[in-house]
Design a protein around this motif. Structure first.
Motif, PDB file in Angstrom:
ATOM      1  N   ASP A 261      36.098  56.624  43.694  1.00  0.00           N
ATOM      2  CA  ASP A 261      37.381  56.675  42.992  1.00  0.00           C
ATOM      3  C   ASP A 261      37.923  55.300  42.598  1.00  0.00           C
ATOM      4  O   ASP A 261      38.550  55.147  41.559  1.00  0.00           O
ATOM      5  N   VAL A 262      37.705  54.317  43.448  1.00  0.00           N
ATOM      6  CA  VAL A 262      38.343  53.016  43.237  1.00  0.00           C
ATOM      7  C   VAL A 262      37.361  51.977  42.687  1.00  0.00           C
ATOM      8  O   VAL A 262      37.744  51.073  41.947  1.00  0.00           O
ATOM      9  N   GLY A 263      36.091  52.111  43.032  1.00  0.00           N
ATOM     10  CA  GLY A 263      35.084  51.163  42.536  1.00  0.00           C
ATOM     11  C   GLY A 263      35.022  49.898  43.367  1.00  0.00           C
ATOM     12  O   GLY A 263      35.477  49.850  44.509  1.00  0.00           O
ATOM     13  N   LYS A 264      34.481  48.868  42.744  1.00  0.00           N
ATOM     14  CA  LYS A 264      34.297  47.602  43.430  1.00  0.00           C
ATOM     15  C   LYS A 264      35.437  46.660  43.053  1.00  0.00           C
ATOM     16  O   LYS A 264      35.883  46.665  41.910  1.00  0.00           O
ATOM     17  N   GLN A 265      35.888  45.866  44.016  1.00  0.00           N
ATOM     18  CA  GLN A 265      36.985  44.946  43.731  1.00  0.00           C
ATOM     19  C   GLN A 265      36.658  43.539  44.215  1.00  0.00           C
ATOM     20  O   GLN A 265      35.915  43.361  45.162  1.00  0.00           O
ATOM     21  N   ASN A 266      37.253  42.582  43.526  1.00  0.00           N
ATOM     22  CA  ASN A 266      37.147  41.200  43.976  1.00  0.00           C
ATOM     23  C   ASN A 266      38.438  40.794  44.673  1.00  0.00           C
ATOM     24  O   ASN A 266      39.518  40.970  44.131  1.00  0.00           O
ATOM     25  N   TRP A 267      38.282  40.254  45.860  1.00  0.00           N
ATOM     26  CA  TRP A 267      39.418  39.758  46.625  1.00  0.00           C
ATOM     27  C   TRP A 267      39.163  38.309  46.989  1.00  0.00           C
ATOM     28  O   TRP A 267      38.022  37.867  47.061  1.00  0.00           O
ATOM     29  N   GLY A 268      40.240  37.554  47.203  1.00  0.00           N
ATOM     30  CA  GLY A 268      40.093  36.149  47.597  1.00  0.00           C
ATOM     31  C   GLY A 268      40.755  35.916  48.939  1.00  0.00           C
ATOM     32  O   GLY A 268      41.787  36.521  49.221  1.00  0.00           O
ATOM     33  N   PHE A 269      40.144  35.065  49.755  1.00  0.00           N
ATOM     34  CA  PHE A 269      40.729  34.762  51.069  1.00  0.00           C
ATOM     35  C   PHE A 269      41.709  33.606  50.929  1.00  0.00           C
ATOM     36  O   PHE A 269      41.373  32.571  50.359  1.00  0.00           O
ATOM     37  N   ARG A 270      42.920  33.823  51.422  1.00  0.00           N
ATOM     38  CA  ARG A 270      43.926  32.760  51.394  1.00  0.00           C
ATOM     39  C   ARG A 270      44.094  32.222  52.799  1.00  0.00           C
ATOM     40  O   ARG A 270      44.638  32.893  53.667  1.00  0.00           O
ATOM     41  N   ASP A 271      43.607  31.001  52.983  1.00  0.00           N
ATOM     42  CA  ASP A 271      43.582  30.388  54.300  1.00  0.00           C
ATOM     43  C   ASP A 271      44.985  30.314  54.915  1.00  0.00           C
ATOM     44  O   ASP A 271      45.197  30.662  56.073  1.00  0.00           O
TER      45      ASP A 271
END
Lengths: 501, 101
Positions: A261-271
């Protein structure tokens, strides 16, 4: 939900980017150097001038082959490069030269160590050779600065199958890879310099944990891809954060929180937030339009070339994970000791060569991880490079075993030996550090200590709670008079006799 | 032979990927031209290519490799000479977040 919670299994794959430690860049002969003033190692090729032609760096190909073979990969006969198009200021050509369908190494594995003396095999999908991008510098308030010194540094991307099932496995794999590429001498893998970067792909399998990937037995949550993690700490935190986040999403949304339903996502790590944030979903996924790179000839690897690299690999000898296992099983070291000794090849070689020279493994390890580790820490180098040789170390270890020096004297000798070519036996002699168990000599020191410390002697005779402390004090005085050379057991025996106890 | 229509939506997508602005008229004209070009190239699909390896390079060459020995680079002044804007020894670009990799 209770049952469901029990049946959530992290399924994680890892991409690891490794900058290769060549002298020059991948497609031009600009220096591959970190930390120099901006834009001082560039040329028409790496700056992306129209018409400039790339030429493949042979060393970069060979380093990649070496990693591939060390990871038990097949290095195919034929490999080629492709253009991956996208716009970003750190990518001056507006495409990255990478490898799409015919990478340099395919289908390997790495056996990673896990707690409790366990081992797990992680399959490697592929490893391909590409160019690094430049560096965006964000120190300016209203704009971004671009430094192209990094543009074109050879970058090896290693991709695993989604075989990792928890944070421990991810971290063991990451650390094992870090150790391996440094061991092979193909990368400095200094993470603060961005020479090794991690990119986990994380999803949760909701369903029968014995039937992951069997669609009739469960489903996946959306895959989260987190790019550009350049420390073990951020990798660990990211994986844990994403796993927790998925569990919370499942609790809230149930089956609607699925890959389908949602697919693949890109996320970023915020230190600074210690959390990840959304970057883009499948709708905004890049369209890279790969096509064969017309400016680079393919590379054909024949048996002779492959064998040459395999021979080089054989010369490196036993790889870190294998050594770690040998230390655990044959030398009976603890996991912590085995881990510490296989951080780098210099330390491990020093250890191995000393034992081959006839020293007792446990003695060697205690010396290295005791005084050795302390000196390495002071000097900011690895234990194997503090300056004690594989002739000196076994000599010192043997003296300890034979009782020719005591532990205190051994530490003193160690401190001298790291800055000297002399053998520990010679140093012990010239510095008067040889163990003295000769009762006559020790009696002299005992008498002197008693004569000089009447109060302590009185305390010993008085008994009570001061007695033990006073006796310890006198023992220390005798040891000091002997400059650490007296055998402590002998000192205590003689002291007891003299004090009539 | 397949008939491929390059519609306006696809033209807009390609234009976006190439960071090119265009008017509706230009998009229409390009759509017709692209359709013709693809139809022309599509003639190749009349050939039976079963069992034929895809071509990786136009020339029959391989292993064009350079030794890993440093050569000359540009000075930072030369490197920045054609930059539309600079700040010190950096190329100056609009504010972006992070790195591409």
């Amino acid at each position: 939900m209770g049952d469901m919670q029990d049946n959530m299994l992290p399924v994680i794959g890892l991409e690891i980017h490794v900058e290769l430690a060549t002298e020059t860049k991948i497609f031009c002969r600009c220096a591959n150097r970190f930390g120099d003033p901006p834009n001082t190692h560039t040329c028409p090729v790496c700056i992306g001038m129209p018409g400039a032609m790339p030429v493949m760096n042979q060393k970069a190909v060979e380093y990649s082959m070496k990693v591939g073979l060390a990871l038990n990969c097949t290095v195919p006969n034929f490999t080629k490069w492709d253009r991956k198009s996208y716009y970003y200021p750190d990518l001056p050509k507006n495409y990255q030269i990478s490898q799409y369908d015919l990478p340099l190494a395919i289908a390997g594995h790495l056996d990673i160590p896990l707690a409790g003396n366990k081992v797990k095999r992680i399959d490697i999908t592929r490893a391909h050779l590409e160019e690094d991008a430049g560096k965006n510098v964000h120190d300016f308030p209203a704009h971004t600065g671009v430094d192209l010194n990094r543009a074109g540094i050879p970058l090896l991307e290693i991709v695993t199958e989604p075989d990792l099932r928890n944070v421990e496995e991810v971290m063991s794999f990451a650390r094992s890879m870090h150790r391996l590429v440094r061991w092979l001498g193909v990368s400095h893998a200094n993470m603060e310099m961005g020479q090794m970067r991690f990119e986990p792909n994380i999803s949760l399998w909701v369903g029968d944990p014995e039937k992951v990937f069997d669609e009739s037995a469960g489903y996946f949550t959306p895959i989260f891809e987190v790019k550009n993690l350049n420390s073990f700490r951020s990798l660990e935190r990211t994986c844990q954060w994403v796993i927790d986040y998925h569990q919370a999403q499942i609790a809230e949304k149930g089956k609607a929180w699925s890959l389908a339903d949602v697919g693949k996502q890109n996320w970023g790590f915020r230190d600074n937030l210690n959390a990840c944030e959304f970057q883009r979903g499948k709708e905004e996924a890049h369209d890279y339009r790969y096509f064969p790179e017309p400016d680079l000839a393919p590379v054909v690897v024949d048996d002779a070339w492959r064998q040459k690299i395999r021979n080089e690999l054989d010369e490196v000898g036993e790889l870190p994970i294998a050594r770690q296992r040998r230390y655990l099983t044959e030398w009976k070291l603890t996991e912590k000791e085995a881990d510490a000794l296989t951080q780098d090849i210099a330390t491990s070689d020093l250890c191995d060569h000393s034992v081959e020279a006839g020293a007792d493994p446990k003695r060697v390890v205690n010396l290295l991880l005791g005084r050795g580790a302390a000196i390495a820490n002071e000097r900011g180098c690895v234990i194997g490079k503090i300056g004690i040789s594989d002739v000196q170390l076994p000599d010192l270890a043997k003296m300890l075993t034979k009782g020719e020096v005591n532990a205190t004297a051994a530490d003193k000798i160690f401190d001298i030996v790291v800055d000297s070519d002399a053998l520990p036996a010679k140093i012990a002699e010239s510095e008067g550090l040889l163990a003295v168990s000769d009762a006559g000599k020790i009696t002299e020191w005992v008498d002197e200590a008693i004569a000089k410390n009447p109060q302590a002697v009185e305390d010993v005779h008085a008994g009570g709670k001061k007695q033990k402390k006073a006796f310890g004090f006198l023992t220390g005085q005798v040891m000091q008079l002997s400059r650490g050379a007296a055998t402590p057991a002998e000192v205590q025996k003689l002291l007891q006799e003299k004090l009539g106890r | 032979m397949t008939e491929k229509k390059i519609d306006n939506e696809l033209i807009r997508h390609i234009a976006l990927l190439a960071r090119i602005e265009m008017t509706d008229e230009q998009a229409d004209a390009l759509g017709r031209q692209f359709t013709d070009i693809v139809a022309y190239v599509d003639k190749l699909s009349e050939l039976d290519t079963d069992g034929i390896e895809p071509m990786a390079h136009a020339l029959d060459v391989c292993n064009v490799l350079a030794d890993d020995v440093p050569g000359e680079s540009l000075s930072s002044e030369q490197a920045l000479a054609n930059a539309p804007a600079r700040d010190g020894d950096f190329f100056k670009v609009p504010k972006v977040i992070g790195d591409s990799q």
